[in-house]
Design an enzyme around this catalytic site. Sequence first.
Site, PDB file in Angstrom:
ATOM      1  N   GLU B  60       0.826  -1.216   0.000  1.00 34.13           N
ATOM      2  CA  GLU B  60       0.000   0.000   0.000  1.00 34.13           C
ATOM      3  C   GLU B  60       0.859   1.265   0.000  1.00 34.13           C
ATOM      4  OE1 GLU B  60      -0.566  -2.633   1.900  1.00 34.13           O
ATOM      5  OE2 GLU B  60      -2.499  -3.350   1.137  1.00 34.13           O
ATOM      6  N   HIS B 129     -12.121  -5.878   7.751  1.00 35.23           N
ATOM      7  CA  HIS B 129     -12.875  -5.653   6.509  1.00 35.23           C
ATOM      8  C   HIS B 129     -14.102  -4.807   6.787  1.00 35.23           C
ATOM      9  CE1 HIS B 129     -10.536  -9.320   5.805  1.00 35.23           C
ATOM     10  NE2 HIS B 129     -10.512  -8.972   4.536  1.00 35.23           N
TER      11      HIS B 129
END
Lengths: 415, 337
Positions: B60, B129
Site C-alpha cells: 500500500e 474488513h
Amino acid sequence: MTDTGRSYLHVPEPSFRPGDKPTFDEMIIPQAGAVRRPPVDVHPDDIQDLARTIIRVMSSDNEAVGEWAASLTDEEALEGLKDMMRLRTMDARLLRAQRQGKTSFYMQALGEEAVACAFQKALEPGDMNFPTYRQQGLLITSGYPMTSMMNQIFSNSQDPMKGRQLGNLYSSKEHGFFSISGNLATQFVQAVGWAMASAIEGNDRVGVGWIGDGSTAEGDFHAGLVFASTYQPPCVLNIVNNQWAISTYQGIARGNAATFASKGLAFGLPSLRVDGNDYLAVHAVAKWAIERARKRLGPTLIEYVTYREGAHSTSDDPSAYRPKDEADGWPLGDPIERLKGYLIAKGVWSEDRHAQMASQIEDEVAAAQRESEAIGTLLEGDKPGPRDMFEDVYEEMPPHLREQFAQSLKEAGEG
Amino acid sequence: MAKKTMIEAIRDAHHIAMEADEKVVVFGEDVGYFGGVFRCTAGLQEKFGKARCFDAPICEGGIVGAAIGMAAYGLRPCIEIQFADYAYPAYDQIVSEAARLRHRSGGQFTAPMVIRMPTGGGIFGGQTHSQSPEALFAHVSGLKTVIPSTPYDAKGLLLASIEDNDPVIFLEPKRLYNGPFDGEHDKSIVPWSKHDDAEVPDGHYTVPLGKAKIVREGKDVTILAYGTMVHVAKKTAEDQGIDAEVIDLRTLVPLDTETIAQSVQKTGRCVVVHEATRTCGYGAELVSIVNELCFWALEAPVERVTGWDTPYPHSQEWDYFPGPKRLGAALNQIMEA
C-alpha cells in the site's frame, strides 16, 4: 567460558567508539581501474559481482585509469571541482550562521560533495531528482541560485517555501529537484512512480531516487525496489552509504550482512557499488545508469561508498558516539582534494589557481549570504506572513481555513 | 437514464474520466486484468490498455507513493486500496506526502490524485474488513475526504474528485455497493434497481465536493449522517414517526457547515450518527461545530450514535453496528429533552 546454549540477542556494534583508535583495515578496496565497465545493455545477472566491489577511477598516483575513466573533459572536471568547493564553502558559512542564531538548523554535506555534484552533471534538464536533505550538491550543480538556498535556510520573505519548511528542505521543480520531506525514504518510491509516469507518457525523462544507508531499513526502500523491478521504468536508485545514520553505524541497517548495492540483486536490478569520494567514478557510473534508463533498458541501483565527515546536523555531536579522528582514517580520502590532485597531476590546474578560485568562491558565497541576510533571517527582517501559512494547503482556501486565517489576523491585532 | 448499482456507477465514472483525460491512470491490487475484488474497475484494462490500468504489488505504501510521484509528473492517478482497513501501511505517504506536497513546496509540486477505498461494516467483515477510518483522514490538513451514499452521488463525486487538483480520500461504503442498507439486517436485501437514487445519468456530470444534501426534510430534529448511516437515518425517522431532517454530508472535508447550521437552527435538535468508533471520531468534530454555530438555538444536548470504542467484531456485528434500534432510542430521548 563454555557455551551454556542460552539464546542471545545479536546487536551489531561499530568497530570503534570514542577513545578507540579507528582503522579501516577490514575494508576491501580494489585498485582504481580494476573493475570492468560492462555495456549498458548487459544482463543484470552477468554483473552481480559489481554489487560487491567498488568502482574507482582515480588512482593513488592521481591518474584516471581503467574502463570507467574519461567520461568528462578536463573543463567539465574543473567545473565539478568548483561545484564541490562552492557547496563546501556554503556549508561552512551556513553552519556558522546557525551558530550565530540566524537560523534554527542546518545540515552539511561535508565529505559527500562528489556524490550529488557528479551525479547531477550526468543528468539532463527534464530529469527529476527525489533527494534527501543531504544532496544540496544537486542544486548547486544545476545552477540554482545560492541566494535562493540561503533564503530557504533563513526562512525570509523570499524563501521559495514561504517559511513553511525547516532549513535544508529545498524544492525546485525548474531545477529537477523534488520537494524534500522530513519523513525518510518516502521519496524513494515516489521517484519510481515519477519514472513510471515518464514511461506511461512514452517519454525518456529519468527519475532519480536518493536514500541514505540508514533509511534503507524503511519499508519504502523495499517498495521502491519492488516497483522499479516490476515496472522497469526509467529510473536510477541511489543509496548514499556514509557509514552513519545519526549515531547508528551502518551495520544496524545491515550494511555488514551484505553491501547495500547487493540488495538490488534479488529484484533482478543491475546493482553497482562505487567510490563516492571519486568524482570521476561517480560521474561515470551515473552516466552509465542514466543512459541505461534513457534507452529503456530499465532501472539501476547504485551504492556510493563515502563517509559523513561532519556532524549529522547542527543538533548533533558525533564525538558522543564515534572517535573524533575517525574521518582522518577514512581510506577513500576527501573528494575535493582527490579531484584537485588529479587535475594538478594532469597539468590543467595548480595550487595557485586553486587558492585563487577558493578565494573567489569565498567572496561569491559571502555576497550571496549578505544579499540573503539583507532580506531577513529567521528572527530579523522581512519574513513570510500568516497568509503564507494558510495558502497552498489546498488549491483554493476552503471556508474553514478562510475563517481561521481571519481569526489569526484578529488575534495578531491586524483583523 | 438507467438504474445502476454503486459498483456500476463507480465503474462508469472511471470510464468517463479515462476517456476524457489520458492523464488519468488507475492501479492497485487486482484492479487490472481481474477488474477489482469488488468489480469497480472491470473492463478498464481491456479498453484503455495496461499502461492506463494495471495490477500493483501488495504494498500500500508503494501504491500511494508511486501515485504521488506520478501526480508530481503531471498524471492524475485514481488508485485503489483494497479495503480501508489496509490503508495504514500507506498512512505515511498519505499524511506526510500527498497531503502536504503543495504546501511544503510552495505550490511547485501538487498531488492531484484520488485514493479509493471500500469502507464500513454491516457485512460480517470482522476486524479488518469493516473499519471506518474517516476521522484519520479528516484530521489531516491538505486532504479532502469524500463518502457517497448512493450510485448517483458515487459517480458524480468520483468524477469531481478525479478532476479536483487536491488529493482526495474517496471512501466507498461496501455495504451499499449492491443495494441500499437501512440496518434492518434480518430483512431481505433490496437491490439498487428498486431505489430512486440508483437513477444514474449517462455521460459526464459532477456532484460538487464540499456540499451536503438534505435527503429528508423535517422540522423536529437534524440527523447528520454519511455513507450507510444515511439510509439507516431515513428509515429510523420513518419508523419512529419523528419529523427528522436527514443531512447526507457527502464530503467530510471541506465540510458544508452552512447547510448543517441552517438545519439545526431550524430544528433546535441534532443527532450525529456514524459507524466509526466514538472517541475522537468524526462525530466529535460535528458535535463541536454544531455547538459553536447553533448553541443558542439548541433545545437539547447534541447526541452521538456511533460504533462502540472496540475493534469491529465478527459475531457481534449487529450489537456493534449503530442500527435503527439504537438510533431510534437516541431520537426519542432527544425529543423528550
